[in-house]
Design an enzyme around this catalytic site. Structure first.
Site, PDB file in Angstrom:
ATOM      1  CD  GLU A 176      -2.985  -0.998   2.294  1.00  0.00           C
ATOM      2  OE1 GLU A 176      -2.948  -0.023   3.048  1.00  0.00           O
ATOM      3  OE2 GLU A 176      -3.880  -1.842   2.316  1.00  0.00           O
ATOM      4  CD  GLU A 382      -3.355  -5.821   4.119  1.00  0.00           C
ATOM      5  OE1 GLU A 382      -4.165  -4.941   4.496  1.00  0.00           O
ATOM      6  OE2 GLU A 382      -2.129  -5.656   4.133  1.00  0.00           O
TER       7      GLU A 382
HETATM    8  C1  GCO Z   1      -3.471  -1.791   5.461  1.00  0.00           C
HETATM    9  C2  GCO Z   1      -2.433  -2.463   6.153  1.00  0.00           C
HETATM   10  C3  GCO Z   1      -2.845  -3.226   7.359  1.00  0.00           C
HETATM   11  C4  GCO Z   1      -3.971  -2.677   8.187  1.00  0.00           C
HETATM   12  C5  GCO Z   1      -5.312  -3.097   7.657  1.00  0.00           C
HETATM   13  C6  GCO Z   1      -6.462  -2.576   8.452  1.00  0.00           C
HETATM   14  O1  GCO Z   1      -3.886  -2.407   4.536  1.00  0.00           O
HETATM   15  O2  GCO Z   1      -3.846  -0.675   5.792  1.00  0.00           O
HETATM   16  O3  GCO Z   1      -1.842  -3.328   5.262  1.00  0.00           O
HETATM   17  O4  GCO Z   1      -1.649  -3.175   8.053  1.00  0.00           O
HETATM   18  O5  GCO Z   1      -3.865  -3.122   9.488  1.00  0.00           O
HETATM   19  O6  GCO Z   1      -5.461  -2.643   6.367  1.00  0.00           O
HETATM   20  O7  GCO Z   1      -6.456  -1.176   8.492  1.00  0.00           O
END
Ligand code: GCO
Length: 479
Positions: A176, A382
């Site tokens: 990200e 994710e």
């Molecule tokens: C993100 C990060 C994660 C976060 C998750 C929840 O994607 O922002 O990779 O570390 O913890 O997304 O906010």
């Protein structure tokens, strides 16, 4: 099994393709703890967490989920759940303290052990090289706004790839970069907490350059490297069916999605992004000859993170209440170049992050990539949700909302696959409850509950549900 191994059969209505990768994801600073052990030096998150008011409750990642000391137990847990893959990140200041010079043998030994434990259980390791924990020394030298940081990143990745590349083929360079650049350097709700719009744009370019150099490093040092980057792609919807709101959505799409997708996959920045940010910085001085060729080196897969859709409107004084930024209240906006856009609360039930649940956004993002940037295998790197989980008197965590969230999103993943989108795997965020950045320990994303005071782990009902999905390679009938 690697993410780029072609699937051997099409998904049926209920099932996923054979060979579909089922995993969970974590990040070093969020779970490891052991912040000053075995030679690890501070990262920007150690510094930021110690800044007054930066993190709720003044929480830090000093101990986190103590994963550093519990690797064996945690990998056994993953094996019990039946995970076929585990996505984790390397802590740069553990591997290369201070962000320069030689590797730290003790730091690498930790990841060696983790990788061996995983392989011993038949779990595919998926390494994220950078999940936001820049060595503090590099921030002191300008951070991602400094071009040299991209070269430092390639140097660090070389150390990691040489050591782990014999056993790990699936690597992702950055997690990200939108968050690193815009939450870190524009809104300042993430480390390093700067509020400098021009620096945020410089950070974008240097992160991308680091990514491109990193792909080169992986090709050189990792046999059969499967390279990727993970983007938090946003499903952006105009609030009203008006040309003005459509234009607002296009603008935000440029600043959130195409600013990364186009340089990586097409070798150029989008014209509208350059125009919308031209008043902030001189792109022609920022982008050197050859940078875009470096940035657009072919990758093998794209990781997509998705949580909630984004609803926008042209600012005209009539749009409904503007929502708070989901990553923490702030007076500065991360939306550099979109000062005339309002961000609204999308409809839908809310998670504890105040993020609206709308799984169709995940379908839209996957389908859009496959349409506009074809021939690129995708993985959902994710997806997950925070809820108000608690251990009940019988020792159970009945997180039915999370099960509903995961089911609805997996249904959309399956629909995308049925429609011909090449999705190779799904990683739930997250394995363990952990340090949720500016929210500290007040938000629980795990499918496994962590009692932080004792570090005892408890499976939530969602973990049991997810392991059933993995075991059958299908979504169970809804009761
Ligand atoms: C993100 C990060 C994660 C976060 C998750 C929840 O994607 O922002 O990779 O570390 O913890 O997304 O906010």
């Amino acid at each position: 099994m690697t993410v780029t191994q072609p699937v051997t059969s099409a998904a049926t209505d209920a099932s996923f393709p054979t060979g579909f990768l089922w995993g969970s994801a974590t990040a070093a600073y969020q779970v490891e703890g052991a912040w000053n052990e075995d030679g690890r030096t501070p990262s920007i998150w150690d510094t930021f967490a110690r800044t007054e008011g930066a993190v709720r409750n003044a929480d830090t990642g000093d101990i986190a989920a103590d994963h550093y000391h519990r690797v064996t137990e945690d990998v056994a847990l993953m094996a019990d759940l039946g995970l076929t893959a585990y996505r984790f990140s390397l802590a740069w200041p553990r591997v290369q303290p201070g962000g320069g010079g030689a590797a730290n043998p003790a730091g690498l030994a930790f990841y060696d052990r983790l990788v061996d434990e995983l392989l011993g259980k038949g779990i595919t390791p998926v390494i994220t090289a950078y999940h936001w924990d820049l060595p503090q020394e590099l921030e002191d030298a300008g951070g991602w706004a400094n071009r040299d940081t991209a070269y430092r990143f390639a140097d660090y990745l070389t150390l990691a790839a040489k050591r782990l590349g014999d056993r790990v083929s699936t690597w992702t360079t950055l997690n990200e970069p939108w968050c690193s650049a815009f939450l870190g350097y524009a809104s300042g709700v993430h480390a390093p907490g700067r509020r400098e719009p021009a620096s945020a744009l410089m950070a974008v370019h240097h992160l991308l350059l680091g990514h491109g150099l990193g792909v080169g490093v992986l090709r050189e040092h990792v046999p059969n490297a499967q390279t990727s980057i993970v983007l938090n792609l946003q499903s952006i919807r105009p609030s009203r069916p008006t040309p003005a709101d459509d234009a607002a959505a296009t603008k935000v799409d440029g600043l959130a999605n195409r600013i990364f997708l186009d340089p990586i996959l097409r070798g150029h920045y989008p014209e509208d992004v350059l125009a919308n940010t031209a008043h902030l910085l001189d792109w022609s001085a920022l982008v050197h000859d050859g940078d875009l060729a470096e940035i657009s080196r072919p990758i093998d897969a794209l990781g997509v993170n998705y949580y909630t859709p984004t609803l926008v409107a042209a600012r005209d004084g009539n749009s409904p209440a503007v929502r708070q930024d989901g990553h923490g209240a702030t007076s500065a906006s991360p939306w550099v170049g979109a000062d005339d856009v309002d961000f609204l609360q999308p409809p839908g039930e809310l998670t504890m992050m105040q993020w609206a649940v709308d799984a169709t956004g995940l379908y839209d993002v996957l389908a859009r990539i496959s349409r506009e940037y074809p021939d690129l295998p995708l993985m959902v790197a994710e997806n997950g949700a925070a809820y108000d989980d608690y251990l009940d008197p019988t020792g159970r965590i009945r997180d039915t909302e999370r099960i509903d969230y995961l089911r609805s999103h997996l249904t959309e993943v399956r629909r995308a696959i049925t429609d011909g989108v090449d999705v190779r795997g799904y990683f739930v965020w997250s394995l363990l409850d952990n340090f949720e950045w500016s929210y500290g320990y007040s938000r629980r994303f795990g499918i496994v509950f962590v009692d932080f005071a004792t570090q005892r782990r408890w499976r939530k009902d969602s973990a049991t549900w997810f392991s059933q999905v993995i075991a059958t390679n299908a979504l169970p009938e809804q009761k």
